[in-house]
Write an enzyme that holds these catalytic residues in place. Structure first.
Site, PDB file in Angstrom:
ATOM      1  N   ASN A 192       0.858  -1.194   0.000  1.00  0.00           N
ATOM      2  CA  ASN A 192       0.000   0.000   0.000  1.00  0.00           C
ATOM      3  C   ASN A 192       0.892   1.241   0.000  1.00  0.00           C
ATOM      4  O   ASN A 192       1.914   1.281   0.696  1.00  0.00           O
ATOM      5  CB  ASN A 192      -0.856  -0.007   1.282  1.00  0.00           C
ATOM      6  N   GLU A 193       0.510   2.224  -0.786  1.00  0.00           N
ATOM      7  CA  GLU A 193       1.250   3.493  -0.842  1.00  0.00           C
ATOM      8  C   GLU A 193       2.761   3.229  -0.849  1.00  0.00           C
ATOM      9  O   GLU A 193       3.510   3.699   0.023  1.00  0.00           O
ATOM     10  CB  GLU A 193       0.846   4.434   0.300  1.00  0.00           C
ATOM     11  N   TYR A 259      -7.175  12.317  -1.106  1.00  0.00           N
ATOM     12  CA  TYR A 259      -8.011  12.811  -0.009  1.00  0.00           C
ATOM     13  C   TYR A 259      -8.353  14.276  -0.229  1.00  0.00           C
ATOM     14  O   TYR A 259      -7.520  15.053  -0.721  1.00  0.00           O
ATOM     15  CB  TYR A 259      -7.264  12.673   1.326  1.00  0.00           C
ATOM     16  N   GLU A 316      -8.576   4.587  -1.922  1.00  0.00           N
ATOM     17  CA  GLU A 316      -8.736   5.439  -0.725  1.00  0.00           C
ATOM     18  C   GLU A 316      -9.151   6.824  -1.191  1.00  0.00           C
ATOM     19  O   GLU A 316      -8.453   7.430  -2.020  1.00  0.00           O
ATOM     20  CB  GLU A 316      -7.439   5.547   0.075  1.00  0.00           C
ATOM     21  N   GLN A 365     -12.975   6.171   5.951  1.00  0.00           N
ATOM     22  CA  GLN A 365     -13.103   4.746   6.148  1.00  0.00           C
ATOM     23  C   GLN A 365     -14.510   4.432   6.667  1.00  0.00           C
ATOM     24  O   GLN A 365     -15.265   5.353   6.980  1.00  0.00           O
ATOM     25  CB  GLN A 365     -12.046   4.270   7.110  1.00  0.00           C
TER      26      GLN A 365
END
Ligand code: AHR
Length: 512
Positions: A192-193, A259, A316, A365
């Protein structure tokens, strides 16, 4: 009394100041593009109270639960038709060792959650519990593997433990731990990332690692997950470029994270509530950047993968505000207001538009973390405005995208910032009905919208409207229903619909 209340609500919703009508023409003939239900996917990480307390209370808890998962939260999530859950992280995934989360709970090791608040992680929720949650929700599973502190071997063994049918030692171990049938792993990500908390890699380095590691990730033919490579974020297109050029097998999608920070600044993001109008408009501006980011990545991938074999998964997304006073900063707990519902709806409309590549997204989330559907306080639970937006959009899951022309849309402007006041999306639902979603981002002015269907007359529209008196209208444990959708209906005249969209609102209607 009733008249006074209606008038007050109308004023609060901006019904006083409507402007010339925007025009929407929908082509009711459905095209090929399906809005995959996993666009409405959720992310549940071992972070703060996201899993522990938020969903998991354990089978011995006084809070009513099923196999440890709290019943109130379960039934709210079922009503949302959650199609997919991503687990166990996030940054947590690259420090998660699956063997810590199997076997009798009392003997599982207690680790430190070094990413999120340094708190103790007792591993009560592990592989078996996660799949039980997914089965209880009827959701698909997205398991994020550990490339950071794990290895190809560890991921290969985890996959064998989850999916093996025969009598290998790992399949037997799974049976010993209470699960005879293999688990169904629908999606599996390698790290992830990778550009950040997942190891600070370059796309070139990660691509090589990805190819090396995936060579050894093997599963039965009838239980092969879709393989996801960790991709880029924000304006970055290099990850999609390098991955889709370098990796030619075992990569079904490249992930992407973005985000919404109201002020576009990680140091001072802005508060979740009681924010100035400047934060409202900049939140909209920041959110709408998602469209350009996806477009740019798609443009790259249309060259490297013209057959569209590789998906672009925004696994995300969501709002990220300053930590609430008195909360552990590592827990990322934030309140959720009408602004979040508008952000969610704007993102949905964008994702629909790009559904040819974007076949999965996961809001960050699910419970108690960032832009959550549900907030809990011990045995109490509330549904956030974001929850309501997700529920209103349920008919878009697996619907067919309809072409839509949106014209004469006024701008909503504040000082030097300006955005189109209306966002719209239409689709033919699985039930064959036509659904239209509209968002009015202007916090002051109602918007009149004229809706026509190409080659057909409209007779009426019926659905649900979400708005509130203030930009930060929200639910609290004392008043959990302050903001919730209300029924909406409108009749057409001469085959056209005239809709009045209150200020700062989200509307989803079935058009007939
Ligand atoms: O969602 C919170 C964190 O944001 C995730 O763990 C990480 O992937 C991202 O930076």
């Amino acid at each position: 009394m009733r008249l006074v209340r209606t008038a007050t609500l109308a004023l609060a919703a901006g019904l006083c100041c409507s402007v010339a009508a925007s025009q929407i023409e929908i082509d009711p003939k459905a095209g090929e593009t399906v809005i995959h239900r996993n666009i409405y996917g959720q992310f549940a990480e071992h972070l703060g109270r996201g899993i522990y307390e938020g969903i998991w209370v354990g089978p011995d808890s006084a809070i009513p639960n099923t196999k440890g998962w709290r019943n109130d939260v379960l039934s709210a999530l079922k009503a949302l038709k959650v199609p997919l859950v991503r687990w166990p992280g996030g940054c947590f995934a690259d420090e998660y060792h699956w063997r810590d989360g199997i076997g009798p709970r009392a003997s599982r090791p207690v680790k430190l959650n070094t990413n999120w608040g340094g708190v103790e992680e007792n591993n009560a929720v592990g592989t078996h519990e996660f799949f039980e949650l997914a089965e209880l929700l009827g959701a698909q599973t997205y398991v994020n593997g550990n490339l950071g502190t794990g290895s190809g071997r560890e991921m290969a063994e985890w996959l064998e433990y989850m999916t093996a049918e025969g009598n290998s030692t790992l399949a037997q171990l799974r049976r010993q731990n209470g699960r005879d049938k293999p688990f169904k792993v629908d999606y599996f990500a390698v790290g992830n990332e990778a550009w950040g908390c997942g190891g600070n890699m370059t796309p070139e380095y990660y691509s090589n690692l990805y190819k090396q590691v995936t060579t050894f990730l093997k599963t039965p033919a009838n239980n092969t997950p879709k393989w996801i490579a960790s991709g880029g974020h924000s304006e970055d297109t290099r990850w999609a470029q390098v991955l889709t050029t370098e990796v030619k097998q075992k990569m079904d999608a490249v992930s992407f994270h973005y985000y919404t920070l109201p002020r576009g600044n990680w140091e001072v993001k802005g508060p979740a509530l009681q924010f100035p109008e400047q934060d409202w408009i900049s939140t909209m501006v920041q959110t709408l950047k998602m469209d350009g980011f996806i477009r740019n990545n798609k443009a790259v991938m249309d060259k490297t993968d013209p057959e569209k074999k590789v998906g672009f998964y925004v696994d995300e997304w969501g709002t990220w505000y300053d930590t609430e006073p008195g909360q552990n900063p590592g827990f990322l707990y934030q309140q959720n207001s009408l602004r979040d519902a508008v952000v969610a709806a704007l993102n949905f409309n964008i994702f629909h538009q790009h559904a040819d590549r974007v076949q999965m997204t996961n809001i960050a989330q699910m419970v108690n973390v960032l832009q959550a559907m549900i907030l809990t306080d011990k045995d109490k639970m509330l549904l956030t405005p974001t929850y309501h937006a997700f529920q209103m959009y349920v008919p878009f899951q697996d619907a067919r995208l309809l072409a839509l022309k949106l014209q004469d849309v006024p701008q909503y402007q504040l000082k030097e910032m300006s955005v189109a006041a209306i966002s719209a999306s239409a689709a033919q639902g699985k039930d064959g009905k036509l659904y239209l979603a509209l968002v009015n981002v202007d916090p002051h002015k109602a918007q009149a919208v004229t809706v026509t269907l190409k080659g057909q007359k409209v007779s009426k529209a019926q659905g649900q409207l979400l708005t509130g008196a203030a930009m930060d209208s929200h639910n609290t444990f004392a008043k959990p229903d302050s903001i919730q959708p209300v029924p909406f209906s409108a009749s057409a005249s001469q085959g056209k619909l005239q809709l009045q969209l209150p200020a700062k609102s989200v509307l989803v209607v079935q058009v007939q």
